[in-house]
Design a protein around this motif. Structure first.
Motif, PDB file in Angstrom:
ATOM      1  N   PHE A  17     -39.694 -15.599  16.418  1.00 31.60           N
ATOM      2  CA  PHE A  17     -38.756 -15.937  15.347  1.00 31.60           C
ATOM      3  C   PHE A  17     -39.139 -17.264  14.706  1.00 31.60           C
ATOM      4  N   SER A  72     -41.922 -15.001  12.132  1.00 34.53           N
ATOM      5  CA  SER A  72     -41.039 -14.145  11.326  1.00 34.53           C
ATOM      6  C   SER A  72     -41.159 -14.466   9.836  1.00 34.53           C
ATOM      7  N   LEU A 103     -36.508  -6.817  12.606  1.00 38.34           N
ATOM      8  CA  LEU A 103     -35.571  -7.936  12.640  1.00 38.34           C
ATOM      9  C   LEU A 103     -34.245  -7.498  13.253  1.00 38.34           C
ATOM     10  N   CYS A 107     -32.747  -9.176  16.786  1.00 41.14           N
ATOM     11  CA  CYS A 107     -31.546 -10.010  16.795  1.00 41.14           C
ATOM     12  C   CYS A 107     -30.450  -9.467  17.703  1.00 41.14           C
ATOM     13  N   SER A 128     -34.068 -12.907  22.454  1.00 38.05           N
ATOM     14  CA  SER A 128     -33.781 -14.262  22.022  1.00 38.05           C
ATOM     15  C   SER A 128     -32.285 -14.607  22.122  1.00 38.05           C
ATOM     16  N   LEU A 184     -33.836 -19.835  15.302  1.00 37.63           N
ATOM     17  CA  LEU A 184     -32.782 -19.587  14.315  1.00 37.63           C
ATOM     18  C   LEU A 184     -33.253 -19.922  12.907  1.00 37.63           C
ATOM     19  N   ALA A 227     -34.789 -16.593  12.071  1.00 38.15           N
ATOM     20  CA  ALA A 227     -33.832 -15.486  12.074  1.00 38.15           C
ATOM     21  C   ALA A 227     -32.832 -15.602  10.930  1.00 38.15           C
ATOM     22  N   THR A 228     -32.279 -16.798  10.724  1.00 37.13           N
ATOM     23  CA  THR A 228     -31.254 -16.938   9.680  1.00 37.13           C
ATOM     24  C   THR A 228     -31.845 -16.774   8.283  1.00 37.13           C
ATOM     25  N   ILE A 267     -32.508 -13.006   7.789  1.00 35.09           N
ATOM     26  CA  ILE A 267     -31.256 -12.283   7.545  1.00 35.09           C
ATOM     27  C   ILE A 267     -30.772 -12.531   6.122  1.00 35.09           C
ATOM     28  N   VAL A 317     -26.393 -13.054  16.000  1.00 30.42           N
ATOM     29  CA  VAL A 317     -26.932 -14.342  15.547  1.00 30.42           C
ATOM     30  C   VAL A 317     -25.800 -15.279  15.149  1.00 30.42           C
ATOM     31  N   HIS A 361     -28.920 -23.742   8.957  1.00 33.25           N
ATOM     32  CA  HIS A 361     -28.841 -22.365   9.446  1.00 33.25           C
ATOM     33  C   HIS A 361     -27.488 -21.747   9.132  1.00 33.25           C
TER      34      HIS A 361
END
Length: 747
Positions: A147, A151, A178, A182, A191, A213, A216-217, A220, A238, A273
């Motif tokens: 991530f 990512s 993804l 998550c 994670s 994060l 990931a954030t 997303i 998340v 985030h």
């Protein structure tokens, strides 16, 4: 360049240097200072040039920046950063090349104009391993490092492509990858966890989570509102991780015991985030913006002055968001062996260790003295009203901090050289590191609907150091009062004392120094530190007024000193069945703590190796930490007995209504005796990465509780009626993942 020869410092990849880690210590710092530039620096410069190019107004500036970028691109490609190259060691390279992705993406038109776009796309596909997206996931979760470092690389490499059916296929695969990544992962896998923990190195690890994060954030957010967006479970998971982090951080700093191998007070969450998740909408997809996350962002970003934060704060404020109040209540992180109580602007963070979760991580040159961080530590994070909470405002700085006396811990007081971690490479599954485990399964917390809770642990130190050290420790959270108990404290170390630390507070200015110089001990049962936290100690304690302490830094081992005041229970050398009792009341006054000492609002109903049971008149609550299966009836309320170990809490709403909460802190990644290996009667140090059970899901553990009286309730799959008479009611809770299960009962 002179006469066809290029001169200057070389570019190198940090993982190549690991070949020398057993020959040169610390290997990374020696290589870094004696050679050229690590790949990270190269791509960081390229990213800065790309950003400058996109912000430039004058054509002459853009032309100059374009030439610089293309020259660097051609050089690094010539040096082997291209499709198919592995540099001889293709692992962990994501940290070194992660800034490449944004740099190349921002210069898409420049690369296309120069005829380099297809080549750049292939390079990014290779290093971000984007083709792996085509592999259908079969389990939840992905590595937090992925991530963090890959990512955005995957997304950038896809967006760098010209529009085509292949690009759409990549996007669909990326969205699926993804989504699965998550979702809540099983066992100790990365994670994100069902309880809100952010995982790496087989534990809740905020220091790595902020990087994960970040990827990931943003992912997303980028995919939100499209057919490629993540599902509700992934999105909510998340969000839960971010909500948990903002709860255990106060305000934005990681608690000391949750700082991994960097217990230096500098680790922080990343407010942006929360902004990305605000703009990504609600998990169920019904709202375009998640204003709950927006309110969190506005509180956390107060004081954040980066260009991005300034723009984001304005945008989110326009959505109608305003800073939330400081979080209040209780949080139990079962996969982090952590409990947190919050009231007003203070928080109390408790951390333990078990046979599944290490108590501290040590590397060469990182966290040399923090062995006791997981020995039931409790850090009070606070600040004067109206001020931001920081480690320093809470009385913690590294200078002079005595690592033997981490507040809340019960530990053997050792010379620093004996306390220093003996770090080595213990098996082929690990590196040069130390992450020791207990052999006890009972460790964790209960949260009663996020309001109050408790925490208990069986402490047993690893045989690598002092394996005879044992204790039973518990914390009971009743609104603004925390009752702390310890029993069964024992070891055979007769050279050094064993002590439980109530507080150790730094005097960081003249006002604090004067406070402790003038401090009056009084009756020895009520104490108030200079930060406004009160302590009640009904048993004899040892108070050290203002003294100069000498210590060492956690990483460089350099000597430090500072002025500190402390309060401890001295259990003596080689104690047998020693105990302690005290209560903590943050944000109080001298008059209030004196009144509390004269008439405590709690009663200890039982405190032995079998159980710690405490009642609170103020909250009409009884808290149970049952270390062993009760052999007789339990005192203090409607809970008569249980058929196994557990945590429980009963709050009487009225004479005919109560709230019952039960948790089994055993994560049950495996059952039965500890899997420890013994040599000459002592546990052998082994890494968690060599344990086959670390990928196992949590198993169900039925817990039956018997209540006095006939009670009615609405059951479900996890909470069932077993037996009922006119005198008793027996309920079975099917516990899993160390979570807390609540049920309302009425007569």
């Amino acid at each position: 360049k002179k006469k066809g020869i290029i001169t200057g410092k070389a570019i190198w990849f940090v993982r190549h240097a690991e070949a020398y880690e057993r020959m040169i210590s610390p290997w990374d710092k020696h290589i870094l200072t004696r050679t050229g530039y690590e790949m990270t620096d190269y791509f960081t410069l390229m990213q800065r040039i790309a950003i400058a190019y996109n912000n430039a107004v004058e054509d002459a500036d853009k032309d100059e920046l374009k030439k610089m970028f293309l020259l660097m691109y051609e050089h690094i490609t010539d040096q082997g950063v291209c499709w198919g190259s592995c540099w001889g060691n293709i692992h962990h390279y994501g940290y070194s090349v992660r800034n490449m992705y944004a740099a190349y993406f921002l210069m898409k038109n420049v690369l296309k104009e120069a005829g380099k776009l297809d080549e750049a796309v292939q390079t990014m596909l290779w290093y971000s391993q984007t083709n792996e997206l085509y592999t259908k996931p079969v389990e939840n979760g992905i590595d937090m490092d992925t991530f963090n470092t890959a990512s955005i690389g995957c997304m950038s490499s896809i967006l760098l492509m010209d529009d085509s059916p292949e690009k759409v296929r990549y996007l669909r695969s990326c969205g699926r990858w993804l989504d699965w990544g998550c979702r809540p992962a099983k066992g100790l896998d990365d994670s994100f966890k069902i309880d809100g923990s952010g995982y790496h190195h087989c534990n809740n690890y905020p220091g790595y989570s902020v990087g994960g994060l970040n990827g990931a954030t943003q992912m997303i957010y980028i995919l939100s509102g499209t057919e490629f967006g993540v599902g509700q479970l992934a999105h909510q998971t998340v969000k839960n991780a971010l909500m948990a982090m903002r709860f255990f951080c106060n305000k934005i700093h990681f608690p000391l015991a949750l700082s991994g191998r960097h217990p230096n007070g500098t680790g922080k969450l990343t407010p942006i985030h929360y902004a990305f998740m605000t703009l990504a909408g609600t998990p169920d997809g019904t709202q375009q913006y998640d204003k709950e996350m927006g309110n969190m962002y506005m509180r956390l970003a107060d004081g954040a002055n980066s260009t991005l934060d300034k723009k984001m704060k304005l945008k989110i404020q326009m959505l109608g968001c305003a800073p939330e109040d400081d979080p209040q209540g209780n949080l139990a992180l079962s996969y982090g062996c952590t409990s947190v109580q919050r009231r007003d602007n203070w928080s109390a963070v408790v951390r333990g260790t078990s046979r599944y979760l290490w108590g501290a991580e040590h590397y060469v040159g990182e966290n040399l003295y923090g062995r006791y961080l997981g020995y039931g530590s409790m850090q009070i994070l606070t600040a004067p009203k109206g001020e931001n909470v920081t480690p320093k405002s809470s009385g913690w700085v590294q200078n002079g901090f005595d690592w033997n006396h981490i507040p809340g811990t019960t530990a053997i007081v050792l010379p620093l050289e004996d306390l220093k971690a003996k770090i080595r490479n213990v098996d082929i599954s690990s590196g040069v590191e130390e992450m020791l485990y207990s052999d006890e399964a009972f460790a964790g917390g209960l949260s009663q609907r996020g309001v109050n809770g408790n925490f208990g642990m069986k402490l047993h130190e690893h045989d690598k150091y002092n394996g005879s050290m044992r204790a039973r420790k518990s914390y009971h959270f009743f609104d603004n009062t925390i009752v702390c108990l310890g029993t069964g404290i024992e070891n055979i170390v007769d050279q050094h004392p064993t002590e439980t630390t109530v507080f150790q507070v730094a005097a960081t200015d003249s006002k604090a120094e004067n406070y402790w110089k003038d401090y009056k001990v009084g009756d020895g049962k009520s104490w108030l530190d200079n930060l406004g936290t009160g302590y009640y100690t009904p048993q004899p304690v040892k108070f050290s007024g203002l003294v100069k302490q000498e210590s060492r830094t956690e990483d460089t081992d350099k000597p430090t000193e500072g002025m500190w005041a402390s309060l401890v229970f001295d259990h003596g050398k080689a104690p047998k069945n020693a105990s302690y009792e005290y209560a903590v009341i943050p944000n109080t006054t001298r008059e209030q703590i004196d009144a509390f000492a004269a008439a405590p609002t709690y009663k200890v109903l039982r405190a032995d190796n079998q159980a710690h049971i405490v009642s609170s008149d103020a909250t009409h609550t009884v808290s149970y930490v049952l270390f062993e299966t009760p052999k007789d009836m339990l005192p203090g309320g409607p809970l008569l007995k249980t058929d196994t170990t557990c945590l429980a809490m009963v709050r009487m709403v009225s004479a005919k209504k109560m709230l019952l909460t039960v948790a089994q802190p055993d994560l049950a990644l495996y059952r039965g005796p500890s899997d420890d290996v013994y040599k000459d009667g002592k546990r052998v140090e082994r890494s968690v990465y060599s344990r086959p059970w670390r990928h196992n899901p949590s198993l169900e553990i039925p817990v039956r509780v018997t209540l006095l009286g006939k009670w009615n309730f609405e059951g479900n799959e996890a909470i069932k009626l077993v037996e009922q008479t006119n005198k008793t009611t027996t309920i079975e809770f099917v516990c899993k993942d160390g979570l807390s299960f609540n049920v309302e009962l009425e007569k």
